[in-house]
Each structure stands twice: as C-alpha cells, then as structure tokens.
Design a protein around this motif. Structure first.
Motif, PDB file in Angstrom:
ATOM      1  N   LYS A  93      13.146   8.473 -17.552  1.00  0.00           N
ATOM      2  CA  LYS A  93      11.706   8.788 -17.558  1.00  0.00           C
ATOM      3  C   LYS A  93      10.973   8.438 -16.268  1.00  0.00           C
ATOM      4  O   LYS A  93       9.880   8.956 -16.026  1.00  0.00           O
ATOM      5  N   HIS A  94      11.545   7.541 -15.457  1.00  0.00           N
ATOM      6  CA  HIS A  94      10.821   7.036 -14.289  1.00  0.00           C
ATOM      7  C   HIS A  94      11.697   7.027 -13.043  1.00  0.00           C
ATOM      8  O   HIS A  94      12.929   7.087 -13.135  1.00  0.00           O
ATOM      9  N   VAL A  95      11.039   6.892 -11.899  1.00  0.00           N
ATOM     10  CA  VAL A  95      11.731   6.569 -10.647  1.00  0.00           C
ATOM     11  C   VAL A  95      11.062   5.330 -10.059  1.00  0.00           C
ATOM     12  O   VAL A  95       9.865   5.084 -10.286  1.00  0.00           O
ATOM     13  N   ILE A  96      11.853   4.540  -9.327  1.00  0.00           N
ATOM     14  CA  ILE A  96      11.390   3.229  -8.837  1.00  0.00           C
ATOM     15  C   ILE A  96      11.674   3.145  -7.335  1.00  0.00           C
ATOM     16  O   ILE A  96      12.833   3.286  -6.913  1.00  0.00           O
ATOM     17  N   PHE A  97      10.630   2.898  -6.558  1.00  0.00           N
ATOM     18  CA  PHE A  97      10.775   2.791  -5.104  1.00  0.00           C
ATOM     19  C   PHE A  97      10.531   1.344  -4.656  1.00  0.00           C
ATOM     20  O   PHE A  97       9.406   0.856  -4.781  1.00  0.00           O
ATOM     21  N   PRO A  98      11.533   0.652  -4.115  1.00  0.00           N
ATOM     22  CA  PRO A  98      11.278  -0.690  -3.572  1.00  0.00           C
ATOM     23  C   PRO A  98      10.740  -0.621  -2.138  1.00  0.00           C
ATOM     24  O   PRO A  98      11.214   0.173  -1.331  1.00  0.00           O
ATOM     25  N   VAL A  99       9.766  -1.447  -1.858  1.00  0.00           N
ATOM     26  CA  VAL A  99       9.215  -1.608  -0.496  1.00  0.00           C
ATOM     27  C   VAL A  99       9.248  -3.100  -0.206  1.00  0.00           C
ATOM     28  O   VAL A  99       8.708  -3.898  -0.971  1.00  0.00           O
ATOM     29  N   PHE A 100       9.917  -3.496   0.869  1.00  0.00           N
ATOM     30  CA  PHE A 100      10.181  -4.936   1.045  1.00  0.00           C
ATOM     31  C   PHE A 100      10.354  -5.295   2.506  1.00  0.00           C
ATOM     32  O   PHE A 100      11.001  -4.580   3.245  1.00  0.00           O
ATOM     33  N   GLY A 101       9.817  -6.373   2.954  1.00  0.00           N
ATOM     34  CA  GLY A 101      10.247  -7.129   4.139  1.00  0.00           C
ATOM     35  C   GLY A 101      10.324  -6.436   5.493  1.00  0.00           C
ATOM     36  O   GLY A 101       9.629  -6.826   6.414  1.00  0.00           O
ATOM     37  N   TYR A 102      11.134  -5.394   5.592  1.00  0.00           N
ATOM     38  CA  TYR A 102      11.258  -4.732   6.893  1.00  0.00           C
ATOM     39  C   TYR A 102      10.000  -3.938   7.190  1.00  0.00           C
ATOM     40  O   TYR A 102       9.501  -3.201   6.346  1.00  0.00           O
ATOM     41  N   VAL A 103       9.505  -4.125   8.421  1.00  0.00           N
ATOM     42  CA  VAL A 103       8.289  -3.422   8.844  1.00  0.00           C
ATOM     43  C   VAL A 103       8.507  -2.809  10.227  1.00  0.00           C
ATOM     44  O   VAL A 103       9.392  -3.227  10.984  1.00  0.00           O
ATOM     45  N   THR A 104       7.705  -1.815  10.499  1.00  0.00           N
ATOM     46  CA  THR A 104       7.708  -1.216  11.834  1.00  0.00           C
ATOM     47  C   THR A 104       6.346  -0.580  12.076  1.00  0.00           C
ATOM     48  O   THR A 104       5.537  -0.435  11.149  1.00  0.00           O
ATOM     49  N   ASP A 105       6.094  -0.220  13.302  1.00  0.00           N
ATOM     50  CA  ASP A 105       4.895   0.562  13.629  1.00  0.00           C
ATOM     51  C   ASP A 105       5.090   1.204  14.994  1.00  0.00           C
ATOM     52  O   ASP A 105       6.038   0.889  15.721  1.00  0.00           O
ATOM     53  N   GLU A 106       4.175   2.092  15.283  1.00  0.00           N
ATOM     54  CA  GLU A 106       4.265   2.869  16.524  1.00  0.00           C
ATOM     55  C   GLU A 106       4.290   1.955  17.762  1.00  0.00           C
ATOM     56  O   GLU A 106       5.052   2.191  18.702  1.00  0.00           O
ATOM     57  N   ALA A 107       3.474   0.907  17.741  1.00  0.00           N
ATOM     58  CA  ALA A 107       3.389   0.023  18.918  1.00  0.00           C
ATOM     59  C   ALA A 107       4.730  -0.655  19.172  1.00  0.00           C
ATOM     60  O   ALA A 107       5.180  -0.769  20.327  1.00  0.00           O
ATOM     61  N   ARG A 108       5.368  -1.115  18.107  1.00  0.00           N
ATOM     62  CA  ARG A 108       6.679  -1.752  18.245  1.00  0.00           C
ATOM     63  C   ARG A 108       7.681  -0.771  18.857  1.00  0.00           C
ATOM     64  O   ARG A 108       8.454  -1.128  19.760  1.00  0.00           O
ATOM     65  N   LEU A 109       7.653   0.442  18.374  1.00  0.00           N
ATOM     66  CA  LEU A 109       8.618   1.432  18.839  1.00  0.00           C
ATOM     67  C   LEU A 109       8.350   1.810  20.304  1.00  0.00           C
ATOM     68  O   LEU A 109       9.278   1.959  21.093  1.00  0.00           O
ATOM     69  N   ARG A 110       7.080   1.915  20.647  1.00  0.00           N
ATOM     70  CA  ARG A 110       6.743   2.247  22.050  1.00  0.00           C
ATOM     71  C   ARG A 110       7.231   1.170  23.017  1.00  0.00           C
ATOM     72  O   ARG A 110       7.461   1.454  24.194  1.00  0.00           O
ATOM     73  N   LYS A 111       7.356  -0.046  22.521  1.00  0.00           N
ATOM     74  CA  LYS A 111       7.895  -1.116  23.366  1.00  0.00           C
ATOM     75  C   LYS A 111       9.409  -1.023  23.519  1.00  0.00           C
ATOM     76  O   LYS A 111      10.018  -1.854  24.211  1.00  0.00           O
ATOM     77  N   GLY A 112      10.020  -0.071  22.819  1.00  0.00           N
ATOM     78  CA  GLY A 112      11.463   0.129  22.975  1.00  0.00           C
ATOM     79  C   GLY A 112      12.317  -0.785  22.108  1.00  0.00           C
ATOM     80  O   GLY A 112      13.500  -0.952  22.367  1.00  0.00           O
ATOM     81  N   ARG A 113      11.711  -1.355  21.058  1.00  0.00           N
ATOM     82  CA  ARG A 113      12.445  -2.290  20.199  1.00  0.00           C
ATOM     83  C   ARG A 113      13.210  -1.539  19.112  1.00  0.00           C
ATOM     84  O   ARG A 113      12.914  -0.387  18.798  1.00  0.00           O
ATOM     85  N   ILE A 114      14.158  -2.251  18.503  1.00  0.00           N
ATOM     86  CA  ILE A 114      14.888  -1.683  17.376  1.00  0.00           C
ATOM     87  C   ILE A 114      13.898  -1.397  16.238  1.00  0.00           C
ATOM     88  O   ILE A 114      12.850  -2.042  16.145  1.00  0.00           O
ATOM     89  N   HIS A 115      14.217  -0.419  15.378  1.00  0.00           N
ATOM     90  CA  HIS A 115      13.221   0.137  14.451  1.00  0.00           C
ATOM     91  C   HIS A 115      12.568  -0.909  13.552  1.00  0.00           C
ATOM     92  O   HIS A 115      11.360  -0.874  13.349  1.00  0.00           O
ATOM     93  N   TRP A 116      13.367  -1.842  12.999  1.00  0.00           N
ATOM     94  CA  TRP A 116      12.827  -2.776  12.003  1.00  0.00           C
ATOM     95  C   TRP A 116      12.753  -4.203  12.525  1.00  0.00           C
ATOM     96  O   TRP A 116      13.609  -4.641  13.290  1.00  0.00           O
ATOM     97  N   THR A 117      11.749  -4.921  12.012  1.00  0.00           N
ATOM     98  CA  THR A 117      11.727  -6.369  12.102  1.00  0.00           C
ATOM     99  C   THR A 117      11.456  -6.886  10.693  1.00  0.00           C
ATOM    100  O   THR A 117      10.816  -6.195   9.889  1.00  0.00           O
ATOM    101  N   PHE A 118      11.989  -8.066  10.364  1.00  0.00           N
ATOM    102  CA  PHE A 118      11.820  -8.581   8.998  1.00  0.00           C
ATOM    103  C   PHE A 118      10.666  -9.562   8.955  1.00  0.00           C
ATOM    104  O   PHE A 118      10.694 -10.603   9.621  1.00  0.00           O
ATOM    105  N   ASP A 119       9.650  -9.231   8.147  1.00  0.00           N
ATOM    106  CA  ASP A 119       8.471 -10.078   7.979  1.00  0.00           C
ATOM    107  C   ASP A 119       8.610 -10.846   6.662  1.00  0.00           C
ATOM    108  O   ASP A 119       8.414 -10.282   5.580  1.00  0.00           O
TER     109      ASP A 119
END
Ligand SMILES: [Fe+2]
Length: 486
Positions: free
Chosen positions: A223-249
C-alpha cells in the motif's frame, strides 16, 4: 609465507569462460543466470581518495544450465567509458562532481551523462538495465552483454535519475521506482514512478525532500512506499569547490517519507528521528495503520571516502550497521517513530536481501553477510593487504530473532548474497544462497552456492573462475525467459 594481497587491483579485461570448473554439484534445478554489476578503474582515478562508487561499470553473468555454468564479463560502454578510452586517460573527477571533470566532459547541466552505471540491475519488459542512481537506466543486451545505451521509457520517464534499487511488486509485476536530484545537480526533487510489465510509465508523482540527501535504497509495501533521507548532504557551493558529492552531517535528522502508492504529493508524510544512515533495506509491510520497515542501519557515516562535515576522522565503530525494525504509526499526531535493534550483538554488512517473491509483504527471513570472528582465518595465505574480511552469510529469522550461517572458508571474502527460490512455488526461505567470493589465497573469484535451509552445511557447489573478477556491488538472479534467451 606472508604476502601483500593484490586482489583488489584493477582487472581491466573482458572474459568468456565456457563450462567453468565446478567443485561439488550444481543443483540440477538451478537454471537461469546470476547477473552482477560492479566497478573497476579502466583508468586510475583523478583523485586517489575518490570513492570506489566512481569506478567504471562492469557487468558479468554466470549462466546456469543443467549443472553447467558459463561466465561472461563486459565493460559497460557508457559515454564516459567511451570518452576515456578515446582519450586514453581519466577525464573525470570526484564522484558525481562535474565541476571536477575536464571541461569538455563536465556536463554540468546534464550530470547524468557522466554515469558509470556500476551499481545494480533490473529487468522490465524483457529489457536488462544497468543502474546507478545518478542517471537513467543503461540498457544492456541480456545475451551478449553489449551496451545499448541510455533508456527513458519512450520519453515518459522525466527524472534525470533512476534509483539502483527499483522494486517489482510480486502481484502486479509493476516496477516501482524513483529518481532523486531529479531535475539536476543537488536539486531537492524526487520523482516517483510506476512502470507496468509492458514497460509503460503509468504513474508519476513529483515530490520534494526535506534536504538533498543520498536516497540510495527505499522500500515498498502493498500500500505504501518509503523514502529514507539521512545524514549525507550536498549543495551547489560544495560541488563548485570541486569536492566529492557527499559529506556526512551527524547533526542532520533522519526522515522517512511515506507515500500511499496511489496517493499524490499532498499525501506524502514525513516522519523524523535521530541521525542515522540507511543505505539499504530488507523489506517493509503495511499492517493496518502501521508501516513496518526492516533494514540494516548505521549509527553514523558508513563510508570513509565521504568525509564528515565536522572535520572529524571517520569512525569505523560508529560506521557499523545493525539490523533494525522501524515502526510508523500512520494515525499518530506527531512525526516520531519507533526503532528497535533486532540483533544487538551482531554488526552486519548492509547489503541486505530477502526472498523477492515476497517484496512488500511480511517476510520471515533476511539475508546478509557478516564477519564471524569465531571462524578460522588463514592470514598467512591471505596476506596483509586485505584487512577487512567478510566470511559468512547470515540467514536471519526476524520473527524469533535467531540466525543461522554459512561460512565460506579461511581464505575467502564474500560479496553480496542473493536468494534464489528452489522452485516458483517453494515456501519463503526454501532455496539457494548464491554470490561471488574472493579467494584471496588462490587469487581467483568463485561463485558459491549453499542451501538456504541448511547454510551450516557449507557449499553445495563452488564455480571457479581462472582469474580474479571485479568485485560486485549488486547481483540478481533471472530466468532464461526474463533475459530473452532462446
Ligand atoms: Fe545498493
């Protein structure tokens, strides 16, 4: 004599092996194919500390016929693989960061073009897809394993991305799937889709996530679907700095979004809890007004190559996962949920599987790998180069909380386990455990087959490759009919 194992060094070749050597007896009824994908570096990474998730995709298949097994392995010819081969070097930078690529292949507005298609597989309407969550499916010829190219379901699949873990509803045969970062790099759009058995997109629901995060796996019920959202974050500014996609908050809360399968975006409800990492799931079910999810879950950052946001070093103890049950009350007034660790003394590998004939329904058994410290380890023959050993499959009974295990041997490291039912009408849990193992002493890859009802009896058959193959991420079992063999 001790040596430094070179098992994980790149294996940059393709292979066909007809009628592989078998030790033991392949069960006569085990006919079909075990297809697996993983990665390898066709060229060394631009950044030595990059994630192995950034390796070029490689697909391989063990085809079982009447006790015989043939092997075939091919590179997945993504645009990126072909561009690198043409240049004769690595043009691409950090995992999922086009800003770190050489300008002619950056594709900042079309980051999906940089996929390596190295994570998982699914079959829909006779098509075999290699999947990675940063792009739409890459179609693979199921017989030759040649790459056919990117697939968008006749233009009706609009998300730029497609999860590596779509689910097949066992009653309707529908493919349920989603893409996150659906409208571009670091976007908070998540599109949910239903694709029918004929390959037609029948449903799309456009959702927003609380923050941009890795939504690697998810779960469905009837009956349902479940989406987990957790810990790993990213944003455009981080990516523009050339960093790996995720950092763990470690301060970021965990969210679970629950959507009725027939609902629209206004029916999505977010539950919120303490920081965790939910990379893979086992299964979920709807029971009255409750949704129950069972999954191997980490207390903290599981991957050392995605740095902690607070600058602290990666903690391997916190990076362990334990099998948990999460219960959501759909009638509750608040946004909390209940969480319980089912096997508190046993950290497990989080590559969890169930008998997929019962996907979305109540399942008793969960399968995953772990390191049984009570079993022998032949460090002299393995060498010191391999530090982390996973020597056992666990058959976890989630009802009575017991565990039975298969031990692969003192020189073997196991990759993901897959469950194959003994026959179409077999009871849940009656079947075979199969998966590839690294024989670190003989420097070869083996496929092991064990009886899921008697795992402690050891291997029923070992299929020996005369070389070490790339390490798999995920594998699936398919019938000849699903793969369109004659
Ligand atoms: Fe996965």
């Amino acid at each position: 004599m001790s040596h430094k194992s070179n098992f994980l060094a790149p294996q940059a070749f393709e292979a066909d092996v007809i009628d592989c050597q078998v030790i033991g007896t392949v069960p006569r009824g085990l006919n079909g194919a075990f297809v697996r994908v993983g990665g390898d570096w066709a060229y060394p990474p631009k950044n030595p500390d990059d994630s192995v998730f950034n390796q070029d995709g490689y697909v391989s298949r063990f085809r079982f016929r009447d006790g015989k097994v043939d092997y075939k392995g091919r590179w997945i010819q993504t645009e990126r693989y072909r561009r690198n081969r043409a240049a004769g070097r690595q043009l691409y930078g950090y995992y999922r960061n086009p800003y770190d690529c050489e300008p002619e292949v950056a594709h900042v507005e079309e980051p999906w073009r940089n996929t390596v298609a190295n994570t998982s597989l699914e079959v829909n309407a006779g098509r075999l897809f290699a999947l990675k969550e940063d792009a739409r499916p890459t179609e693979i010829d199921p017989v030759t394993l040649e790459t056919r190219g990117s697939f968008n379901f006749g233009g009706k699949y609009k998300s730029q991305t497609f999860t590596a873990h779509p689910k097949i509803d066992p009653e309707t045969g529908e493919l349920l799937t989603f893409g996150y970062e659906a409208t571009g790099l670091a976007t908070d759009d998540l599109f949910f889709y239903v694709i029918d058995k004929a390959g037609e997109v029948t449903r799309e629901v456009r959702l927003k996530v609380p923050y941009v995060s890795m939504v690697h796996d998810w779960a469905i019920t009837d009956k349902h679907v479940i989406f987990p959202v957790f810990g790993y974050v990213t944003d455009e500014a981080r990516l523009r700095k050339g960093r790996i996609h995720w950092t763990f908050d470690a301060e970021a809360p965990t969210y679970f979004g629950i959507l009725p399968r027939n609902g629209d975006a206004s029916d999505l409800r977010w539950f919120k809890g303490p920081n965790r990492a939910i990379v893979h799931t086992f299964n979920a079910r709807t029971v009255g007004d409750r949704v129950v999810l069972e999954a191997p879950i980490f207390d903290n950052n599981p991957f050392p190559f995605f740095p902690n946001a607070d600058g602290t070093p990666w903690d391997p103890v916190k990076g362990r996962s334990y099998i948990r049950r999460i219960s959501f009350d759909l009638n509750s007034k608040d946004d909390g949920y209940e969480e319980e660790i089912l096997f508190p003394d046993l950290p497990v590998v989080d590559l969890g599987r169930v008998d997929e004939r019962f996907m979305g329904r109540d399942t008793r058994y969960a399968y995953t790998s772990f390191n049984d410290l009570s079993k022998p380890l032949d460090r002299d023959r393995i060498g010191e180069g391999i530090r982390h050993i996973v020597n056992s499959y666990g058959v976890f009974d989630l009802k009575d909380r017991t565990m039975r295990s298969f031990y692969a041997g003192p020189t073997h490291g196991l990759q993901e386990v897959t469950f194959v039912p003994r026959h179409a009408a077999a009871d849940e849990g009656d079947g075979w455990l199969i998966g590839t193992a690294s024989n670190f002493a003989d420097m070869c890859t083996e496929l092991v087959v064990a009886d899921a009802r008697h795992p402690e009896d050891g291997t029923v058959a070992r299929v020996i490759l005369p070389f070490r193959s790339n390490v798999q991420v995920h594998g699936r079992w398919y019938s000849d009919a699903q793969l369109q063999f004659d």
